[in-house]
Design a protein around this motif. Structure first.
Motif, PDB file in Angstrom:
ATOM      1  N   LEU A  40      -9.085  -6.433  16.711  1.00  9.73           N
ATOM      2  CA  LEU A  40      -8.366  -5.312  16.129  1.00  9.73           C
ATOM      3  C   LEU A  40      -8.239  -5.544  14.628  1.00  9.73           C
ATOM      4  N   ARG A  41      -8.499  -4.482  13.854  1.00  9.89           N
ATOM      5  CA  ARG A  41      -8.404  -4.607  12.405  1.00  9.89           C
ATOM      6  C   ARG A  41      -8.067  -3.251  11.808  1.00  9.89           C
ATOM      7  N   ARG A  42      -7.193  -3.260  10.827  1.00 12.35           N
ATOM      8  CA  ARG A  42      -6.875  -2.040  10.090  1.00 12.35           C
ATOM      9  C   ARG A  42      -7.499  -2.151   8.710  1.00 12.35           C
ATOM     10  N   VAL A  43      -8.167  -1.089   8.307  1.00 13.19           N
ATOM     11  CA  VAL A  43      -8.740  -1.044   6.963  1.00 13.19           C
ATOM     12  C   VAL A  43      -8.149   0.160   6.242  1.00 13.19           C
ATOM     13  N   GLY A  44      -8.056   0.054   4.947  1.00 13.17           N
ATOM     14  CA  GLY A  44      -7.459   1.113   4.147  1.00 13.17           C
ATOM     15  C   GLY A  44      -8.420   2.249   3.865  1.00 13.17           C
ATOM     16  N   PHE A  45      -8.104   2.985   2.856  1.00 10.29           N
ATOM     17  CA  PHE A  45      -8.878   4.147   2.442  1.00 10.29           C
ATOM     18  C   PHE A  45     -10.332   3.764   2.208  1.00 10.29           C
ATOM     19  N   VAL A  46     -11.252   4.563   2.728  1.00 12.23           N
ATOM     20  CA  VAL A  46     -12.681   4.296   2.583  1.00 12.23           C
ATOM     21  C   VAL A  46     -13.289   5.377   1.707  1.00 12.23           C
ATOM     22  N   LYS A  47     -13.879   4.947   0.605  1.00 10.82           N
ATOM     23  CA  LYS A  47     -14.586   5.883  -0.266  1.00 10.82           C
ATOM     24  C   LYS A  47     -16.056   5.506  -0.215  1.00 10.82           C
ATOM     25  N   GLY A  48     -16.858   6.344   0.424  1.00  9.21           N
ATOM     26  CA  GLY A  48     -18.279   6.037   0.561  1.00  9.21           C
ATOM     27  C   GLY A  48     -18.516   5.173   1.782  1.00  9.21           C
TER      28      GLY A  48
END
Length: 97
Positions: A40-48
């Protein structure tokens, strides 16, 4: 109420949230047969594009295993996706030769 977004804004566009909230994604790897969550992993805002690592320890049983990668938005509905990951688990002694 019309919601506008500036070019570098990472906030979710929703009238549901009472205050500004950053967009984010949750990545999860599960095994349907055993009904277990393996990573399980949370990643922030993705641009591209984004490259993220999830580490799983393969099961001790050898043979073909099917894991599922879930990609879920923590801000928006109906953006969730799932992908099957087909792994051929080999015995450690056999694969080291």
């Amino acid at each position: 109420m019309l919601l506008k977004r500036s070019k570098g804004d990472t906030k979710a566009l929703s009238q549901v949230w009472p205050k500004p909230k950053d967009e984010g994604w949750i990545l999860a790897v599960g095994h349907l047969e055993s009904k277990e969550l393996w990573a399980l992993r949370r990643v922030g805002f993705v641009k591209g594009q984004l490259t993220a690592s999830l580490v799983i320890v393969t099961p001790e049983t050898t043979g073909r295993q099917i894991f599922t990668l879930y990609v879920m938005s923590d801000s928006y509905m109906a953006l969730d996706q799932q992908f099957d990951l087909h792994l051929d688990v080999k015995d450690q002694q056999t694969s080291s030769k």
